[in-house]
Design a protein around this motif. Structure first.
Motif, PDB file in Angstrom:
ATOM      1  N   GLU A   1     -11.407  -5.720  -1.132  1.00  0.00           N
ATOM      2  CA  GLU A   1     -10.629  -6.891  -0.709  1.00  0.00           C
ATOM      3  C   GLU A   1     -12.003  -6.846  -0.530  1.00  0.00           C
ATOM      4  N   GLY A   2     -13.057  -6.272   0.452  1.00  0.00           N
ATOM      5  CA  GLY A   2     -14.328  -6.730   0.978  1.00  0.00           C
ATOM      6  C   GLY A   2     -15.424  -6.304  -0.381  1.00  0.00           C
ATOM      7  N   MET A   3     -14.720  -5.968  -1.616  1.00  0.00           N
ATOM      8  CA  MET A   3     -16.231  -5.726  -2.925  1.00  0.00           C
ATOM      9  C   MET A   3     -15.369  -7.177  -3.664  1.00  0.00           C
ATOM     10  N   PRO A   4     -15.811  -8.562  -3.514  1.00  0.00           N
ATOM     11  CA  PRO A   4     -15.394  -9.354  -4.801  1.00  0.00           C
ATOM     12  C   PRO A   4     -15.279  -8.517  -6.203  1.00  0.00           C
ATOM     13  N   LEU A   5     -15.334  -8.057  -6.661  1.00  0.00           N
ATOM     14  CA  LEU A   5     -16.076  -8.082  -7.979  1.00  0.00           C
ATOM     15  C   LEU A   5     -15.534  -6.189  -8.116  1.00  0.00           C
ATOM     16  N   TRP A   6     -14.390  -6.023  -8.280  1.00  0.00           N
ATOM     17  CA  TRP A   6     -13.543  -4.608  -8.362  1.00  0.00           C
ATOM     18  C   TRP A   6     -12.042  -4.546  -8.947  1.00  0.00           C
ATOM     19  N   TYR A   7     -11.775  -4.163 -10.210  1.00  0.00           N
ATOM     20  CA  TYR A   7     -10.896  -3.803 -10.500  1.00  0.00           C
ATOM     21  C   TYR A   7     -11.070  -2.573 -10.892  1.00  0.00           C
ATOM     22  N   ILE A   8      -9.848  -1.317 -11.924  1.00  0.00           N
ATOM     23  CA  ILE A   8      -9.336  -0.951 -12.459  1.00  0.00           C
ATOM     24  C   ILE A   8      -8.260  -0.555 -12.811  1.00  0.00           C
ATOM     25  N   PRO A   9      -8.096  -0.364 -14.488  1.00  0.00           N
ATOM     26  CA  PRO A   9      -6.378  -0.015 -15.121  1.00  0.00           C
ATOM     27  C   PRO A   9      -5.905   0.272 -14.565  1.00  0.00           C
ATOM     28  N   SER A  10      -5.315   0.442 -13.382  1.00  0.00           N
ATOM     29  CA  SER A  10      -3.910   1.289 -12.455  1.00  0.00           C
ATOM     30  C   SER A  10      -3.023   1.615 -12.658  1.00  0.00           C
ATOM     31  N   ARG A  11      -1.902   1.943 -12.995  1.00  0.00           N
ATOM     32  CA  ARG A  11      -0.422   1.567 -13.217  1.00  0.00           C
ATOM     33  C   ARG A  11       0.336   1.052 -11.734  1.00  0.00           C
ATOM     34  N   ARG A  12      -0.427   1.935 -10.872  1.00  0.00           N
ATOM     35  CA  ARG A  12       0.221   2.201  -9.640  1.00  0.00           C
ATOM     36  C   ARG A  12      -0.574   1.650  -8.660  1.00  0.00           C
ATOM     37  N   PHE A  13      -0.549   1.234  -7.266  1.00  0.00           N
ATOM     38  CA  PHE A  13      -2.055   1.200  -6.198  1.00  0.00           C
ATOM     39  C   PHE A  13      -1.396   1.286  -5.371  1.00  0.00           C
ATOM     40  N   PHE A  14      -1.509   2.261  -5.250  1.00  0.00           N
ATOM     41  CA  PHE A  14      -1.136   3.126  -3.462  1.00  0.00           C
ATOM     42  C   PHE A  14      -2.079   3.130  -2.021  1.00  0.00           C
ATOM     43  N   LYS A  15      -1.180   2.070  -0.681  1.00  0.00           N
ATOM     44  CA  LYS A  15      -2.224   2.190   0.116  1.00  0.00           C
ATOM     45  C   LYS A  15      -1.056   3.573   1.240  1.00  0.00           C
ATOM     46  N   ALA A  16      -2.273   4.599   0.573  1.00  0.00           N
ATOM     47  CA  ALA A  16      -1.765   5.802   1.463  1.00  0.00           C
ATOM     48  C   ALA A  16      -3.186   6.487   2.079  1.00  0.00           C
ATOM     49  N   ASP A  17      -2.673   7.332   3.207  1.00  0.00           N
ATOM     50  CA  ASP A  17      -3.254   7.809   3.345  1.00  0.00           C
ATOM     51  C   ASP A  17      -3.568   9.236   2.564  1.00  0.00           C
ATOM     52  N   ALA A  18      -4.853  10.023   2.586  1.00  0.00           N
ATOM     53  CA  ALA A  18      -5.251  11.084   1.018  1.00  0.00           C
ATOM     54  C   ALA A  18      -4.350  12.718   1.759  1.00  0.00           C
ATOM     55  N   GLU A  19      -4.213  13.023   2.537  1.00  0.00           N
ATOM     56  CA  GLU A  19      -3.353  14.434   3.214  1.00  0.00           C
ATOM     57  C   GLU A  19      -2.345  13.873   3.514  1.00  0.00           C
ATOM     58  N   THR A  20      -1.583  13.147   3.608  1.00  0.00           N
ATOM     59  CA  THR A  20       0.133  11.761   3.899  1.00  0.00           C
ATOM     60  C   THR A  20       0.754  12.435   2.756  1.00  0.00           C
ATOM     61  N   ALA A  21      -0.274  11.208   1.709  1.00  0.00           N
ATOM     62  CA  ALA A  21      -0.548  11.582   0.577  1.00  0.00           C
ATOM     63  C   ALA A  21      -0.317  12.635  -0.634  1.00  0.00           C
ATOM     64  N   LEU A  22      -0.805  12.625  -0.873  1.00  0.00           N
ATOM     65  CA  LEU A  22      -0.744  14.579  -0.859  1.00  0.00           C
ATOM     66  C   LEU A  22       0.118  15.599  -1.051  1.00  0.00           C
ATOM     67  N   MET A  23       0.560  15.661   0.599  1.00  0.00           N
ATOM     68  CA  MET A  23       1.269  16.811   1.254  1.00  0.00           C
ATOM     69  C   MET A  23       2.904  16.366   0.481  1.00  0.00           C
ATOM     70  N   GLN A  24       3.281  14.955   0.343  1.00  0.00           N
ATOM     71  CA  GLN A  24       3.928  14.556  -0.217  1.00  0.00           C
ATOM     72  C   GLN A  24       4.714  14.375  -1.586  1.00  0.00           C
ATOM     73  N   LEU A  25       3.703  15.030  -1.844  1.00  0.00           N
ATOM     74  CA  LEU A  25       3.568  15.004  -3.670  1.00  0.00           C
ATOM     75  C   LEU A  25       3.171  16.526  -3.746  1.00  0.00           C
TER      76      LEU A  25
END
Length: 578
Positions: free
Chosen positions: A321-345
């Motif tokens: 939200e602090g970057m007025p121009l930003w986008y990538i063609p992602s199927r899903r965007f997850f708002k998550a802490d990297a360590e926590t998310a990788l532990m889940q996966l």
């Protein structure tokens, strides 16, 4: 231990910082701070423990030092500056802390709000009128997670702990508090709060329902790829990332890294990219991409994934939200802490049915690419006969780096070379600003040394970044506070990056034709002598390849004896490059 003679808002403010684990006040005091200075002096006399004052003759260095300290320890520090003038003199360091997601509390006084002696602290200097501005907080609001004004001592501790709670909750960042002289002088009843109620927000995870589709897409992929930039800011995240990649033999590409994100000697490591002007083959071939903790996983103008690639994005700030121009063609965007998310996966992958034959075939192919990259790296590091090269200098530095070394890196046009040839493998062993405010390096190196005095700090900077860093302040601080650092200046006598930017847009332009880029530093300054004059540093200019290794060892010996050292290493000048 006796009681303090006077308990003021400033006393409670400093107590709150102490309670929150703040070790240092990187301070540039002014006419707005008499109450704080009085509280510090009184505490010293009474034997009361407050954060230690580090007197910083320049605010850019103060905030950069707090930045580096927080990167090494994970703990926010405080920066004290003088009204709106000192706030503005923080300069690019504010941008760095914001974009680099570094927790720090900045406090600035404001001009007194009374002028006839109505309250203690009322205006008594002409500058109080000059420094009275309509919206001091507005100067930095766009770069802060939180800003507020202290209006009374009765809740100042709540204000400080709330600010630090916000600073330390992901995504982390700087916070800004102000207080007028009269408020900071106010006598107040002693304030006591339960600090356990002001902890940062707990890390977030991927919603469980979204894990199965992710794992299924990953299992179907023939050419998966992980791209990251700053996952290494949390050392434990690196461990989980390595576990994830090794389980599925997924190659790892670092895009614009500013930490050690993945061991460079791991066969799955596929190198680095910055402003790469050509297509990365692995990125183009990938049919599944996990972009995790990366603001700029690629630059789509010339280097991007295939249109049909399945992309997942994980970040604490996935919308940017602090970057007025930003986008990538992602199927899903997850708002998550990297360590926590990788532990889940990783937990799900442990019991998942996996085609081991496909994975081992992929592992073998990726290992071959890794070994070929290492071969090319070695060839680039060969001893130069005529003039020093970045690759050779970096290889020499790599040879003196050990387990107890932290590298602060602000080489800009040599970023890719630095990561490629330093070959860092330990989490926390190299840090960058994470942003574009040049001059971070010197203060950050001081902060890193204060954070862990047992470490040897090797600071890498281009000649432009070195000058931006306010070296007269940096090396004075290093001597004053017993924080010796070794700085290696990669000196090409100019700003190479603007030249590269111009050639990137106008490769056949008039600037190239006439060799007029307006970026050369002529006449050349004797840069290392600045550090010698300001901080008694060991200072040497190096332009002979045969002297590089020995001089580096001499400089390192000086640092280990308690004296800073600066090597001004002369690379080919910009005007000689095509």
């Amino acid at each position: 231990m006796g009681l303090l003679e006077k308990y003021t808002t400033s006393t409670a403010f400093l107590e709150a910082l102490q309670e929150a684990g703040v070790d240092y006040l990187f301070s540039n005091f002014g006419s707005d701070h008499p109450a704080m200075i009085e509280a510090l002096a009184s505490a010293e006399r009474e034997g009361k423990e407050f954060p230690k004052v580090i007197t910083c003759p320049h605010e850019m260095v103060a905030l950069s030092a707090a930045h580096g300290y927080a990167q090494v320890t994970g703990r926010p520090q405080a920066v004290i500056v003088h009204v709106e003038c000192g706030t503005q003199n923080l300069g690019a360091a504010i941008h760095n802390a914001w974009k680099g997601r570094v927790p720090v509390l900045v406090f600035a006084g404001t001009s007194p709000f009374t002028q006839e002696g109505e309250l203690l602290g009322s205006r008594n200097e002409f500058i109080h009128w000059i420094q009275d501005v309509p919206d001091q907080r507005g100067i930095v609001r766009g770069y802060m997670k939180y800003d507020n004004e202290i209006r009374t001592g009765t809740n100042v501790k709540q204000m400080v702990h709330r600010a630090l709670q916000i600073a330390q909750s992901g995504p982390k960042g700087p916070v800004y508090l102000v207080g007028a002289r009269e408020v900071m002088e106010e006598e107040t009843p002693q304030v006591t709060i339960d600090t356990s109620l002001w902890k940062p927000v707990e890390p977030s995870a991927i919603a469980p329902k979204n894990i199965a589709p992710f794992i299924e897409d990953l299992k179907q992929a023939e050419h998966p790829l992980v791209v990251t930039s700053y996952i290494g800011r949390n050392k434990q995240s690196v461990r989980e990332l390595v576990r994830f990649c090794e389980k599925m033999a997924i190659p790892l590409l670092e895009s614009v890294p500013n930490y050690m994100n993945f061991p460079s000697d791991n066969p799955l490591h596929m190198g680095y990219q910055w402003n790469t002007p050509r297509q990365n083959d692995l990125l183009a071939q990938a049919d599944f991409i996990l972009a995790i903790d990366s603001d700029v996983p690629w630059i789509p103008f010339k280097n991007k994934p295939a249109d049909d690639a399945v992309i997942y994005y994980i970040d604490e700030d996935p919308l940017k939200e602090g970057m007025p121009l930003w986008y990538i063609p992602s199927r899903r965007f997850f708002k998550a802490d990297a360590e926590t998310a990788l532990m889940q996966l990783n937990e799900v992958l442990e019991t998942a049915e996996i085609d081991e034959t496909k994975i081992e075939k992929r592992r073998k192919k990726i290992t071959e690419i890794h070994l070929e990259q290492k071969k090319l790296q070695k060839e680039a590091e060969k001893f130069p006969e005529d003039a020093l090269t970045s690759e050779y200098v970096l290889a020499c530095i790599r040879d003196v780096v050990d387990e107890d070394t932290i590298v602060t890196n602000e080489l800009i046009s040599s970023y890719q070379a630095s990561y490629t040839h330093l070959n860092m493998t330990k989490p926390g062993s190299i840090i960058g600003s994470g942003a574009g405010g040049l001059g971070w390096n010197g203060g950050a190196a001081i902060g890193a040394k204060l954070a862990d005095p047992s470490k040897t700090i090797i600071n890498l900077a281009g000649d432009g970044c070195y000058m931006f860093s306010v070296p007269s302040t940096v090396y004075w601080l290093a001597r004053r506070y017993d924080a010796p650092i070794l700085t290696v200046i990669f000196n090409n006598r100019g700003w190479k990056s603007p030249k590269l930017s111009t050639l990137g847009v106008h490769p056949d332009g008039i600037a190239n034709e006439t060799d007029r880029f307006f970026i050369d530093f002529t006449p050349h300054a004797d840069l290392s002598k600045v550090a010698e004059a300001a901080g008694g540093a060991y200072a040497r200019k190096v332009d002979n390849p045969e002297e590089m290794k020995a001089t580096l060892q001499e400089a390192l010996k000086a640092v280990k004896s308690g004296r800073s050292a600066v090597l001004d290493v002369y690379l080919p000048a910009i005007k000689q490059e095509q």
